[in-house]
Design a protein around this motif. Structure first.
Motif, PDB file in Angstrom:
ATOM      1  N   UNK A  15       0.885  -1.162  -0.044  1.00  0.00           N
ATOM      2  CA  UNK A  15       0.104  -0.019   0.095  1.00  0.00           C
ATOM      3  C   UNK A  15       0.921   1.392  -0.055  1.00  0.00           C
ATOM      4  N   UNK A  16       1.962   1.288   0.814  1.00  0.00           N
ATOM      5  CA  UNK A  16       2.794   2.399   0.834  1.00  0.00           C
ATOM      6  C   UNK A  16       3.548   2.557  -0.373  1.00  0.00           C
ATOM      7  N   UNK A  17       4.027   1.428  -1.024  1.00  0.00           N
ATOM      8  CA  UNK A  17       4.839   1.523  -2.306  1.00  0.00           C
ATOM      9  C   UNK A  17       4.122   1.882  -3.296  1.00  0.00           C
ATOM     10  N   UNK A  18       2.562   1.680  -3.387  1.00  0.00           N
ATOM     11  CA  UNK A  18       1.735   2.074  -4.567  1.00  0.00           C
ATOM     12  C   UNK A  18       1.515   3.564  -4.455  1.00  0.00           C
ATOM     13  N   UNK A  19       1.060   3.944  -3.093  1.00  0.00           N
ATOM     14  CA  UNK A  19       0.911   5.371  -2.754  1.00  0.00           C
ATOM     15  C   UNK A  19       2.009   6.062  -3.175  1.00  0.00           C
ATOM     16  N   UNK A  20       3.259   5.830  -2.848  1.00  0.00           N
ATOM     17  CA  UNK A  20       4.413   6.715  -3.210  1.00  0.00           C
ATOM     18  C   UNK A  20       4.391   6.753  -4.742  1.00  0.00           C
ATOM     19  N   UNK A  21       4.326   5.534  -5.380  1.00  0.00           N
ATOM     20  CA  UNK A  21       4.143   5.652  -6.973  1.00  0.00           C
ATOM     21  C   UNK A  21       3.355   6.664  -7.364  1.00  0.00           C
ATOM     22  N   UNK A  28      -4.418   9.792  -9.419  1.00  0.00           N
ATOM     23  CA  UNK A  28      -5.306   9.632  -8.535  1.00  0.00           C
ATOM     24  C   UNK A  28      -5.203   8.348  -7.637  1.00  0.00           C
ATOM     25  N   UNK A  29      -5.081   8.378  -6.362  1.00  0.00           N
ATOM     26  CA  UNK A  29      -4.851   7.390  -5.749  1.00  0.00           C
ATOM     27  C   UNK A  29      -6.148   6.752  -5.228  1.00  0.00           C
ATOM     28  N   UNK A 342      -4.050   6.569 -12.628  1.00  0.00           N
ATOM     29  CA  UNK A 342      -4.927   6.088 -11.564  1.00  0.00           C
ATOM     30  C   UNK A 342      -4.195   4.997 -10.855  1.00  0.00           C
ATOM     31  N   UNK A 343      -4.108   5.097  -9.471  1.00  0.00           N
ATOM     32  CA  UNK A 343      -3.396   3.890  -8.593  1.00  0.00           C
ATOM     33  C   UNK A 343      -4.384   3.175  -8.305  1.00  0.00           C
ATOM     34  N   UNK A 359      -7.700  -9.407 -11.173  1.00  0.00           N
ATOM     35  CA  UNK A 359      -8.392  -8.493 -10.275  1.00  0.00           C
ATOM     36  C   UNK A 359      -7.562  -7.400  -9.661  1.00  0.00           C
ATOM     37  N   UNK A 360      -8.399  -6.359  -9.752  1.00  0.00           N
ATOM     38  CA  UNK A 360      -7.544  -5.086  -8.947  1.00  0.00           C
ATOM     39  C   UNK A 360      -8.768  -4.639  -7.883  1.00  0.00           C
ATOM     40  N   UNK A 361      -8.156  -4.049  -6.711  1.00  0.00           N
ATOM     41  CA  UNK A 361      -8.919  -3.526  -5.741  1.00  0.00           C
ATOM     42  C   UNK A 361      -8.862  -2.088  -5.631  1.00  0.00           C
ATOM     43  N   UNK A 362      -9.906  -1.361  -5.827  1.00  0.00           N
ATOM     44  CA  UNK A 362     -10.283   0.226  -5.759  1.00  0.00           C
ATOM     45  C   UNK A 362     -10.628   0.506  -4.354  1.00  0.00           C
ATOM     46  N   UNK A 363     -10.354   1.697  -4.024  1.00  0.00           N
ATOM     47  CA  UNK A 363     -10.997   2.246  -2.746  1.00  0.00           C
ATOM     48  C   UNK A 363     -12.314   3.101  -3.062  1.00  0.00           C
ATOM     49  N   UNK A 364     -13.362   3.000  -2.529  1.00  0.00           N
ATOM     50  CA  UNK A 364     -14.421   3.841  -2.700  1.00  0.00           C
ATOM     51  C   UNK A 364     -14.882   5.112  -1.952  1.00  0.00           C
ATOM     52  N   UNK A 365     -13.751   5.130  -0.886  1.00  0.00           N
ATOM     53  CA  UNK A 365     -13.505   5.939   0.213  1.00  0.00           C
ATOM     54  C   UNK A 365     -13.312   7.316  -0.162  1.00  0.00           C
TER      55      UNK A 365
END
Ligand code: PLP
Length: 388
Positions: A15-21, A28-29, A342-343, A359-365
């Motif tokens: 999660x940290x790696x992808x947010x950094x990327x 857009x994360x 888009x991350x 499959x990919x996970x997207x956050x709806x919050x």
């Protein structure tokens, strides 16, 4: 001196790696699970009041009593159960600390812990640091159901703990009461404890009701049940969670908690206690709030080639890109970040032994505008990849 790592294969979390990327690429994360909108101003005001009143010294090790009383009242209202706030509730540094402490309390060197894949990433390191070993049993897509026969086959004389995450991140599924029945029957005569990660307890959709382990008398007797105010109050940065367990189990957990974090930020605990006094049903609107976001994102992505998978709970949404020429999920996410800006989070790293999956996970919050903008970008990107 050569330093020997205890967790040599565990890097920075995905999660940290992808947010950094995402930051590096200006993407857009909508991958990492954190709410991107303000907290209730009454909660912020309560925190300022607590600081101004001088609630700035060590809180009690077990948690501020008023907060534990509010938690017990809320559990009684939600699940019709009576919990002793003094002996059965411990306030922790987010759910993460509660998970860690519970594992340390139960697991000894050589013990086995059953974890279901795809699994939230905090379980395995905690088990290994306790000297235990995770036995990872996959939930099979597309429905990610529990295979209790398979669980039976994996129970051994060394099994000490079963971790159940309900509602489940990242599958967005919810366990049924029948699942809890099956689990109870399986371990009835065995010295096996349960660690129930229920941080998304209030985020269940389409009129479903959350089947808490706390409402199952037989399981509750042997369970640590973990919750997070980060999730229910949209305040993940406050790092306030709690663990509910019978008194003897709680006593063991507190032996660890006492020397791990000792106690949790006093003004934040007082603020949450006060807030729950003025807004005791703050959680009541969460399901509708997130369901609207789920529906928005799913409607915008349907037919795009990033097909939404039905989601029963949590603040995530899975999409399946099998119709696209996308390749391996980790590489696909990197392309999404670079090319679509888009991350998202790939699913394979949640598995010990990933099956080939798309499959990919997207956050709806996120704010609706962010979800719309992400959907626009994803649709454009997917259109370029559609297999003709
Ligand atoms: C399933 C699950 N458990 C535990 C946590 C950790 O919660 P906290 O932020 O309160 O430590 C998360 C956070 O994303 C989660 O998704």
């Amino acid at each position: 001196m050569r330093f020997r790592s205890k967790l040599p294969d565990i890097g920075t979390t995905l999660f940290t790696v992808i947010s950094r990327r995402a930051l590096e690429e200006g993407a857009l994360n909508i991958g990492q699970g954190f709410p991107a909108y303000p907290i209730d101003p009454r909660l912020g005001a309560a925190q300022q009041a607590a600081v101004a009143e001088g609630r700035n010294q060590y809180a009690p090790m077990e948690g501020v009593v008023e907060l534990r009383e509010r938690i017990a009242a809320r559990l009684a209202a939600s699940y019709g159960i009576s919990i002793d706030p003094l002996a059965e509730i411990t306030v922790t540094c987010g759910a993460t600390e509660a998970l860690y402490d519970a594992v340390q309390a139960v697991v000894s060197p050589g013990d086995e812990v059953i974890v279901f894949d795809p699994a939230y990433d905090a379980y395995e390191p905690a088990v290994r640091l306790a000297g235990g070993r995770c036995v990872r049993i996959p939930l099979a897509p597309p429905h990610f159901r529990y295979d209790w026969e398979r669980v039976r086959d994996h129970l051994t004389g060394r099994t000490r703990l079963i971790v159940i995450n309900n509602p489940q991140n990242p599958c967005c599924t919810v366990a049924a009461r029948d699942d809890l029945q099956a689990l109870a029957a399986l371990i009835r005569d065995l010295p096996v404890s349960v660690l129930a990660d229920e941080v998304y307890e209030h985020v269940v959709f389409d009129g479903r009701r959350h089947a808490s382990v706390l409402a199952h008398p037989e399981l509750r007797e042997r369970a640590y049940v973990v919750f997070s105010f980060g999730k229910t109050l949209h305040a993940t940065g406050w790092r306030v969670g709690y663990c509910v367990a019978p008194a003897p189990l709680t006593a063991e957990l507190r032996r660890i908690h006492q020397f791990n974090t000792f106690s949790i930020a006093a003004p934040l605990q007082h603020a949450i206690a006060r807030y729950l006094e003025v807004a005791p049903d703050a959680h009541a609107g969460l399901a509708a709030f997130f369901q609207a976001k789920r529906d928005l994102l799913a409607a915008r992505l349907r037919g795009s080639g990033l097909e939404p998978v039905p989601a029963a709970g949590t603040y995530f949404q899975l999409v399946d890109y099998r119709a696209l020429d996308g390749g391996v999920d980790v590489d696909f996410v990197d392309r999404l970040i670079r090319e679509a800006k888009v991350a998202a989070i790939p699913l394979s790293p949640f598995y010990a032994d990933p099956p080939g999956m798309t499959l990919l996970r997207l956050c709806i919050a996120k704010q609706d505008a962010t979800l719309h903008a992400a959907a626009d970008r994803l649709r454009d990107f997917a259109a370029r990849l559609q297999v003709p």
